[in-house]
Scaffold this active site. Structure first.
Site, short mmCIF file in Angstrom:
data_model
loop_
_atom_site.label_atom_id
_atom_site.label_comp_id
_atom_site.label_asym_id
_atom_site.label_seq_id
_atom_site.Cartn_x
_atom_site.Cartn_y
_atom_site.Cartn_z
N CYS A 190 -1.78 10.33 -2.96
CA CYS A 190 -0.98 9.12 -2.98
C CYS A 190 -0.46 8.91 -4.40
O CYS A 190 -1.12 9.32 -5.35
CB CYS A 190 -1.87 7.96 -2.55
SG CYS A 190 -1.14 6.36 -2.76
N ARG A 212 -0.53 4.98 4.54
CA ARG A 212 -1.98 5.20 4.53
C ARG A 212 -2.73 4.19 5.38
O ARG A 212 -3.79 4.47 5.92
CB ARG A 212 -2.50 5.15 3.10
CG ARG A 212 -1.76 6.07 2.17
CD ARG A 212 -2.27 5.92 0.79
NE ARG A 212 -3.71 6.12 0.79
CZ ARG A 212 -4.31 7.30 0.77
NH1 ARG A 212 -3.59 8.39 0.74
NH2 ARG A 212 -5.61 7.39 0.78
N ASP A 264 -13.68 7.56 2.55
CA ASP A 264 -15.12 7.81 2.78
C ASP A 264 -15.87 6.53 3.17
O ASP A 264 -16.81 6.57 3.96
CB ASP A 264 -15.75 8.45 1.53
CG ASP A 264 -15.52 7.61 0.28
OD1 ASP A 264 -14.37 7.17 0.06
OD2 ASP A 264 -16.47 7.37 -0.48
N ARG A 300 -7.36 7.54 -3.42
CA ARG A 300 -7.48 6.74 -2.19
C ARG A 300 -8.18 7.44 -1.02
O ARG A 300 -7.58 7.66 0.03
CB ARG A 300 -6.11 6.23 -1.77
CG ARG A 300 -5.46 5.41 -2.86
CD ARG A 300 -4.18 4.79 -2.43
NE ARG A 300 -4.39 3.57 -1.68
CZ ARG A 300 -3.41 2.78 -1.29
NH1 ARG A 300 -2.16 3.10 -1.56
NH2 ARG A 300 -3.64 1.69 -0.61
N PRO A 301 -9.45 7.79 -1.20
CA PRO A 301 -10.19 8.40 -0.08
C PRO A 301 -10.51 7.37 1.00
O PRO A 301 -10.30 6.17 0.80
CB PRO A 301 -11.49 8.88 -0.75
CG PRO A 301 -11.66 7.97 -1.92
CD PRO A 301 -10.28 7.57 -2.38
N ILE A 342 -8.36 -0.99 -10.33
CA ILE A 342 -8.53 -0.64 -8.92
C ILE A 342 -8.06 0.79 -8.62
O ILE A 342 -8.76 1.54 -7.95
CB ILE A 342 -7.78 -1.65 -8.01
CG1 ILE A 342 -8.15 -3.09 -8.35
CG2 ILE A 342 -8.05 -1.36 -6.52
CD1 ILE A 342 -9.59 -3.48 -8.09
N ARG A 394 9.42 -0.74 2.40
CA ARG A 394 8.14 -0.68 3.13
C ARG A 394 7.49 -2.05 3.20
O ARG A 394 6.75 -2.34 4.13
CB ARG A 394 7.17 0.27 2.40
CG ARG A 394 7.50 1.72 2.56
CD ARG A 394 6.40 2.56 1.98
NE ARG A 394 5.11 2.10 2.48
CZ ARG A 394 3.94 2.39 1.95
NH1 ARG A 394 3.88 3.14 0.88
NH2 ARG A 394 2.83 1.93 2.47
N LYS A 428 2.78 -8.49 4.96
CA LYS A 428 2.68 -7.15 5.53
C LYS A 428 1.22 -6.73 5.64
O LYS A 428 0.79 -6.20 6.66
CB LYS A 428 3.45 -6.17 4.65
CG LYS A 428 3.12 -4.72 4.91
CD LYS A 428 3.68 -3.80 3.87
CE LYS A 428 2.86 -3.55 2.66
NZ LYS A 428 1.82 -2.53 2.73
N ASN A 429 0.44 -6.98 4.59
CA ASN A 429 -0.95 -6.50 4.58
C ASN A 429 -1.86 -7.28 5.53
O ASN A 429 -3.00 -6.89 5.75
CB ASN A 429 -1.52 -6.52 3.16
CG ASN A 429 -0.99 -5.37 2.33
OD1 ASN A 429 -0.24 -4.53 2.83
ND2 ASN A 429 -1.34 -5.33 1.06
N ASP A 439 -1.77 -5.29 -6.86
CA ASP A 439 -0.42 -5.25 -6.29
C ASP A 439 0.57 -6.10 -7.09
O ASP A 439 1.76 -6.11 -6.77
CB ASP A 439 -0.44 -5.71 -4.82
CG ASP A 439 -0.96 -4.62 -3.90
OD1 ASP A 439 -1.17 -3.49 -4.36
OD2 ASP A 439 -1.15 -4.90 -2.69
C1 UD1 Z 1 -5.27 -2.45 0.21
C2 UD1 Z 1 -3.84 -2.93 0.25
C3 UD1 Z 1 -3.10 -2.49 -1.01
C4 UD1 Z 1 -3.86 -2.93 -2.25
C5 UD1 Z 1 -5.32 -2.52 -2.18
C6 UD1 Z 1 -6.15 -3.07 -3.31
C7 UD1 Z 1 -3.35 -2.98 2.62
C8 UD1 Z 1 -2.62 -2.38 3.76
N1 UD1 Z 1 -3.21 -2.36 1.44
O1 UD1 Z 1 -5.24 -1.03 0.19
O2 UD1 Z 1 -1.81 -3.07 -0.98
O3 UD1 Z 1 -3.28 -2.34 -3.38
O4 UD1 Z 1 -5.91 -2.97 -0.95
O5 UD1 Z 1 -6.05 -4.45 -3.33
O6 UD1 Z 1 -4.00 -3.98 2.76
N2 UD1 Z 1 -11.80 3.48 -1.99
C9 UD1 Z 1 -12.73 4.49 -1.89
N3 UD1 Z 1 -13.12 4.88 -0.64
C10 UD1 Z 1 -12.63 4.31 0.50
C11 UD1 Z 1 -11.69 3.27 0.39
C12 UD1 Z 1 -11.29 2.85 -0.87
O7 UD1 Z 1 -13.19 5.03 -2.90
O8 UD1 Z 1 -13.03 4.71 1.59
C13 UD1 Z 1 -11.35 3.03 -3.32
C14 UD1 Z 1 -9.86 3.26 -3.55
O9 UD1 Z 1 -9.60 4.56 -3.99
C15 UD1 Z 1 -9.54 2.21 -4.60
C16 UD1 Z 1 -10.49 1.05 -4.22
O10 UD1 Z 1 -11.50 1.62 -3.40
O11 UD1 Z 1 -9.89 2.68 -5.87
C17 UD1 Z 1 -9.84 -0.08 -3.48
O12 UD1 Z 1 -9.09 0.45 -2.40
P1 UD1 Z 1 -8.89 -0.35 -1.04
O13 UD1 Z 1 -9.26 -1.77 -1.22
O14 UD1 Z 1 -9.52 0.41 0.06
O15 UD1 Z 1 -7.31 -0.27 -0.87
P2 UD1 Z 1 -6.58 -0.23 0.52
O16 UD1 Z 1 -7.37 -0.97 1.50
O17 UD1 Z 1 -6.15 1.16 0.82
#
Ligand code: UD1
Length: 434
Positions: free
Chosen positions: A120, A96, A128, A125-126, A330, A400, A22-23, A308
């Site tokens: 969430c 998201r 930014d 999960r921002p 994470i 999902r 899925k991812n 995950d």
């Molecule tokens: C993806 C996966 C999810 C997995 C996660 C971590 C998909 C669709 N989803 O989620 O299944 O659990 O990776 O392996 O692939 N963060 C920030 N700012 C940002 C983006 C992220 O601070 O702009 C932080 C998040 O809050 C979190 C960390 O970075 O603490 C990692 O998040 P991220 O790798 O972005 O997760 P996703 O890509 O949403």
């Protein structure tokens, strides 16, 4: 709302097949926005997040055809016309990963309007890092009424150093950079296999990307991308969930159609926990005849132990002899499943980002509530070894990301069935005589 009814105690025996990731499929579908030609994806799992992405792309004017069964899980996407480069709150709030359309829309249309995802169940999960990266590529970004509005005449290649490793952030920026003018160098990138799979698809579409799957990715921007055909990689999280199911139930399970190379950290940890596995090129056999022993886990970015899989590993730890310390690095709030496992008889104490699991505790069946996708999978695992019949509520979370999980598990001997909500009977009004 559907529920699962699971009677624990059966060892899982036989062969179980892994679906496409899925991812990896979600960013691949978003990548179709980068071209006006058809993109054909194979091995796309039949899960709800894919359907949500179909709706999201269709709401912008894209044509998306999801073919299952004989069509071999083939999805054809054609984004020749993008009428509205927008992602509404209604869709983003349910998934998201919808934010993955931000980069491609901006690169292709020069404008994008995306709802901010908001809170969430597993943490803040921002987005930014997505926004900062796009600004580095020259986008003008404002936030208004809960939406991010981005515009750029044409993005310009730049150096982007991610403050923190982000999977969808890396993917979003990677897609945007393919159509930017000049070279983009991205550092501290996510190294997940799903990022490399996306880059493979983009390169088939005519992009010039090097280094995906490592911390530094170089992209030489091109004027235009074209259509392509691509097979999505197997789902490593689904595979690992089934491997744990086999180990937990003391079964003998052959998990096929997977990519053992992507499972390194999980297989190593399971080996420490006493689980016997044997890998072939595209399968992992798990032989659950050893006693389980406690082993500590720390979640990390790939190639570390995946967040995950943390919840599913916790289900295993409840059945291991000794104390396992599970540290979640994470996401800040990803232990909701622990409280439900405690209700089933597990001995788990949460201390900030650490869960201390003391085993082995016999689990007893009860009604539990799934709080997110992977938490629901962990409760299914716990129920498979619990004494009696468990009822897992809110299985829409599991739908999902796990394709027909109850059918797959039933096929290897689990006693699991899906029931719809039983509504109280309507009281019939007494007949009124004139
Ligand atoms: C993806 C996966 C999810 C997995 C996660 C971590 C998909 C669709 N989803 O989620 O299944 O659990 O990776 O392996 O692939 N963060 C920030 N700012 C940002 C983006 C992220 O601070 O702009 C932080 C998040 O809050 C979190 C960390 O970075 O603490 C990692 O998040 P991220 O790798 O972005 O997760 P996703 O890509 O949403």
């Amino acid at each position: 709302m559907d529920k699962f009814v699971i009677r624990g105690g059966n060892p899982l025996l036989g062969t179980i097949r892994v679906s496409g990731a899925k991812n990896a499929a979600l960013p691949a579908m978003a990548a179709a926005l980068l071209t006006d030609e058809p993109v054909i994806l194979e091995n796309v799992p039949q899960v709800r997040d894919i359907e949500t992405t179909r709706k999201l792309l269709a709401s912008m004017g894209a044509e998306v055809e999801l073919g299952y069964g004989r069509a071999q899980h083939r999805t054809t996407l054609c984004c020749s016309r993008i009428a509205a480069p927008e992602a509404s709150y209604e869709l983003v709030k349910t998934m998201r990963a919808s934010t993955l359309v931000l980069g491609p829309l901006l690169a292709r249309c020069g404008t994008a309007r995306i709802s901010l995802p908001g809170g969430c169940a597993i943490g803040s999960r921002p987005i930014d890092l997505h926004i900062n990266g796009l600004e580095r590529l020259g986008a003008n970004i404002t936030q208004d009424h809960g939406y991010v509005e981005a515009s750029a005449r044409r993005l310009k290649g730049a150096e982007i150093i991610f403050d923190k490793i982000t999977v969808t952030g890396t993917e979003d920026l990677l897609m945007a950079a393919t159509l930017a003018e000049g070279e983009t160098v991205m550092q501290n990138c996510a190294r997940e296999p799903e990022v490399a799979d996306l880059a493979n698809l983009l390169n088939k579409m005519g992009a010039l990307i090097e280094g995906a799957g490592t911390a530094t990715i170089r992209v030489r921007g091109v004027e235009k991308l074209h259509g392509a055909r691509h097979r999505i990689i197997p789902d490593r999280i689904e595979a690992a969930t089934f491997i744990i199911a086999g180990a937990l139930t003391g079964g003998d399970l052959n998990v096929t159609g997977c990519e053992p190379r992507h499972l390194g950290a999980v297989l190593q940890k399971l080996s420490e926990a006493g689980v016997k596995t044997a890998c072939s090129e595209d399968s992992v056999r798990v032989m659950g005849d050893n006693p389980l022993v406690a082993a500590d886990v720390v979640t990390e970015e790939y190639p570390g132990f995946p967040t995950d899989m943390q919840a599913q590993y916790m289900a295993l730890a409840t059945q291991a002899n000794g104390t396992s310390i599970i540290t979640e690095n994470i996401f800040e709030n990803r232990f909701m499943h622990a409280l439900e496992m405690v209700r089933m008889g597990a001995n788990i104490k949460i201390e900030g980002r650490r869960a201390v699991v003391r085993g082995k505790s016999p689990l007893s069946a009860t009604a539990v509530l799934a709080s997110d996708l992977r938490a629901s999978a962990s409760l299914v695992l716990a129920a498979l070894v619990a004494d009696g019949e468990s009822i897992i509520d809110r299985v829409y979370h599991i739908d999902r990301g796990y394709e027909h999980i109850e059918e797959k598990l039933r096929g290897v001997g689990a006693q699991i069935r899906r029931i719809g909500e039983i509504l109280p009977k309507k009281a019939t009004a007494p007949a009124v005589r004139a």
